[in-house]
Motif scaffolding. Structure first.
Motif: not given
Ligand code: MN
Length: 228
Positions: A83-86, A102-104, A149-150, A196-197
């Motif tokens: 999951v991406v946290a905007i 992206v926050y996390g 990081g990402h 975002i899943f």
């Protein structure tokens, strides 16, 4: 300002590892983003642009709380997902800028009433009631990108009652996180608080009451819930 005529809904929040909370605005989900999962669902992974569906923000289940087995299904499936946290909004975000929004990240479950989804597909109807039901999005703590990081590669795994059901690598995503953000931000204005899943690998299967579901993503974290 006029007074609310019904109680104002609370803003759902996901705990952030190390402190704080991430307020959830919307939940977007990517469909068929791993080739082997697309194949197990009877689709051809090579010919599809990314497509999206949504869940209500208050579908999240946090803090390893139990997840109630939903109504109206006899085939509740697990889908383990990154999951991406905007953290920063935008429209028409360029791929090269996407990770700056992206926050996390977190580990999450896109729970699915597979029988309702199959019926909807067959009838050419929307997936909302197959995907966007109450408590359909258990999620672990959000870990800030500033810390980890990402992640673009790493084990993504889900076990039920200690038996591994899904095991892949997030590098197997058809559409990467930057590509997904770029594409989605051309469809809607992304905003801080959006989740975002990013789709599930192969191995989706049914859950029953009493099952302990544990997922983890290397370098990110885990998600844990019991179906009750
Ligand atoms: Mn999914």
């Amino acid at each position: 300002m006029p007074a609310h005529v019904v109680p104002a809904p609370a803003i759902p929040e996901v705990p952030v590892e190390g402190g704080g909370a991430f307020p959830v605005r919307r939940i977007f989900c990517v469909g068929r983003n791993y080739a082997e999962h697309a194949r197990e669902m009877g689709a051809d992974p090579t010919r599809e642009a990314p497509f999206f569906f949504t869940k209500p923000a208050d579908a999240i289940v946090t803090g390893e709380a139990d997840t109630p087995y939903p109504s109206a299904t006899e085939d509740l499936h697990h889908e383990m997902e990154l999951v991406v946290a905007i953290g920063r909004g935008g429209t028409d975000i360029a791929e090269g800028d996407a990770l700056g929004h992206v926050y996390g990240y977190a580990a999450g479950l896109d729970l699915t009433r597979r029988d309702l989804q199959a019926a909807a597909k067959k009838a050419g109807r929307p997936w909302d009631m197959a995907k966007g039901f109450d408590a359909s999005a258990p999620i672990g703590a959000i870990v800030p990108a500033a810390k980890i990081g990402h992640p673009a590669a790493g084990l993504i795994e889900l076990s039920v009652n200690g038996t591994v059901r899904q095991s892949s690598d997030i590098a197997n995503m058809i559409w990467s996180v930057p590509e997904t953000i770029a594409y989605l931000s051309g469809l809607v204005a992304l905003q801080p608080g959006d989740l975002i899943f990013t789709g599930t690998p192969e191995g989706v299967a049914a859950l029953k009451r009493g099952d302990l579901v544990e997922g983890r993503i290397a370098g990110v974290g885990g998600v844990r819930t019991r179906i009750v």
